[in-house]
Write a protein that holds these residues in place. Structure first.
Motif, PDB file in Angstrom:
ATOM      1  N   THR A  74      51.030  12.404 155.269  1.00 40.64           N
ATOM      2  CA  THR A  74      50.966  11.111 154.603  1.00 40.64           C
ATOM      3  C   THR A  74      50.130  11.283 153.329  1.00 40.64           C
ATOM      4  OG1 THR A  74      48.915  10.407 155.688  1.00 40.64           O
ATOM      5  CG2 THR A  74      50.979   9.961 156.858  1.00 40.64           C
ATOM      6  N   THR A  75      49.910  10.186 152.639  1.00 39.44           N
ATOM      7  CA  THR A  75      49.071  10.260 151.443  1.00 39.44           C
ATOM      8  C   THR A  75      47.626  10.599 151.791  1.00 39.44           C
ATOM      9  OG1 THR A  75      48.783   7.854 151.565  1.00 39.44           O
ATOM     10  CG2 THR A  75      50.496   8.684 150.082  1.00 39.44           C
ATOM     11  N   GLY A  81      45.915  20.881 156.772  1.00 40.96           N
ATOM     12  CA  GLY A  81      45.367  20.571 155.457  1.00 40.96           C
ATOM     13  C   GLY A  81      44.623  21.776 154.919  1.00 40.96           C
ATOM     14  N   GLY A  82      43.460  21.529 154.448  1.00 39.38           N
ATOM     15  CA  GLY A  82      42.665  22.636 153.909  1.00 39.38           C
ATOM     16  C   GLY A  82      43.048  22.927 152.471  1.00 39.38           C
ATOM     17  N   PRO A 109      55.850  17.003 148.105  1.00 40.89           N
ATOM     18  CA  PRO A 109      55.188  15.715 147.877  1.00 40.89           C
ATOM     19  C   PRO A 109      55.608  14.663 148.897  1.00 40.89           C
ATOM     20  CG  PRO A 109      57.010  15.990 146.339  1.00 40.89           C
ATOM     21  CD  PRO A 109      56.893  17.282 147.106  1.00 40.89           C
ATOM     22  N   VAL A 110      54.698  13.739 149.174  1.00 41.52           N
ATOM     23  CA  VAL A 110      55.011  12.590 150.023  1.00 41.52           C
ATOM     24  C   VAL A 110      55.743  11.568 149.162  1.00 41.52           C
ATOM     25  CG1 VAL A 110      54.019  10.715 151.391  1.00 41.52           C
ATOM     26  CG2 VAL A 110      53.000  13.001 151.481  1.00 41.52           C
ATOM     27  N   LEU A 116      56.953  12.419 156.007  1.00 39.48           N
ATOM     28  CA  LEU A 116      57.247  13.832 155.800  1.00 39.48           C
ATOM     29  C   LEU A 116      56.776  14.627 157.010  1.00 39.48           C
ATOM     30  CD1 LEU A 116      58.174  16.155 153.959  1.00 39.48           C
ATOM     31  CD2 LEU A 116      55.914  16.106 152.896  1.00 39.48           C
ATOM     32  N   MET A 117      57.694  15.284 157.693  1.00 43.63           N
ATOM     33  CA  MET A 117      57.312  16.136 158.806  1.00 43.63           C
ATOM     34  C   MET A 117      56.614  17.381 158.275  1.00 43.63           C
ATOM     35  SD  MET A 117      60.336  15.838 161.690  1.00 43.63           S
ATOM     36  CE  MET A 117      60.012  17.496 162.242  1.00 43.63           C
ATOM     37  N   ASP A 118      55.538  17.761 158.957  1.00 44.02           N
ATOM     38  CA  ASP A 118      54.704  18.881 158.522  1.00 44.02           C
ATOM     39  C   ASP A 118      54.673  19.943 159.620  1.00 44.02           C
ATOM     40  OD1 ASP A 118      53.034  20.240 156.792  1.00 44.02           O
ATOM     41  OD2 ASP A 118      51.225  19.177 157.379  1.00 44.02           O
TER      42      ASP A 118
END
Length: 198
Positions: A74-75, A81-82, A109-110, A116-118
């Motif tokens: 998400t935003t 992450g990281g 990008p979102v 958005l699947m990660d």
């Protein structure tokens, strides 16, 4: 897996599943990440530090074993992450810098109205038992909870089994992007963007 108890779907990631989640993620995606993130010990150290449990949905067995995860972005962030700071902490200033640059090529990008699947992955012991389908159903409900209109994912050409699952779940291929010279780094020639309307 021989557990006859029902599989539960949980929002987030249990604290004691963090290391297992990193190992499962690495097993699922090391084919494309190994050239950049090796050695494996450092890759796992980075993943453990970079995982954001708030961007995960977990499948857990009746015995409390982590069977799989679907991550989303998400935003506010994504499942893995990281940034440069986390990367240089594990790989050092030079190693972290060039790895971060190369991995930025894979960033997506979102988009407005889209979850958005990660990443989605299932442990080897739980494959063929519908865990992937359960996780896709759960991420669909998550997107609806967020008031979004669609889910997006990207699948690489070297993973036709995953693409077949997504198509059975209502995802439609929109466009395919070639990796060009980066195919020598990440080991795949193209990535197909797929959407599922809700």
């Amino acid at each position: 897996m021989t557990d006859s108890a029902p599989i539960s779907i949980e929002q987030g990631l249990r604290t004691d599943h963090r290391d297992v989640a990193a190992a499962l993620f690495w097993e699922a995606f090391k084919g494309k990440l190994m050239p950049v993130m090796k050695p494996e010990t450092k890759a796992l150290a980075f993943l453990v530090s970079a995982i954001d449990p708030s961007h995960a949905i977990s499948a857990v067995s009746g015995r409390g074993e982590l069977l799989g995860i679907v991550g989303f972005k998400t935003t506010e962030g994504g499942f893995v992450g990281g940034g440069l700071r986390e990367m240089t902490k594990v790989y050092g200033p030079v190693g972290g810098f060039w790895r971060g640059l190369l991995l930025s090529v894979l960033e997506r990008p979102v988009e407005a109205g889209t979850l958005l699947m990660d990443g989605i992955f299932v442990s080897a012991s739980a494959r063929g038992q519908g865990v992937g389908t359960m996780l896709l159903d759960a991420v669909r409900l998550k997107a609806i909870d967020f008031g979004l209109a669609r889910i997006r994912l990207d699948v690489i050409d070297s993973n036709p089994r995953a693409r077949a699952l997504y198509e059975r779940q209502g995802f439609v291929a929109l466009e395919t992007s070639e990796t060009g010279l980066f195919r020598h780094v990440f080991g795949f020639r193209s990535s197909t963007r797929m959407n599922c309307q809700l």
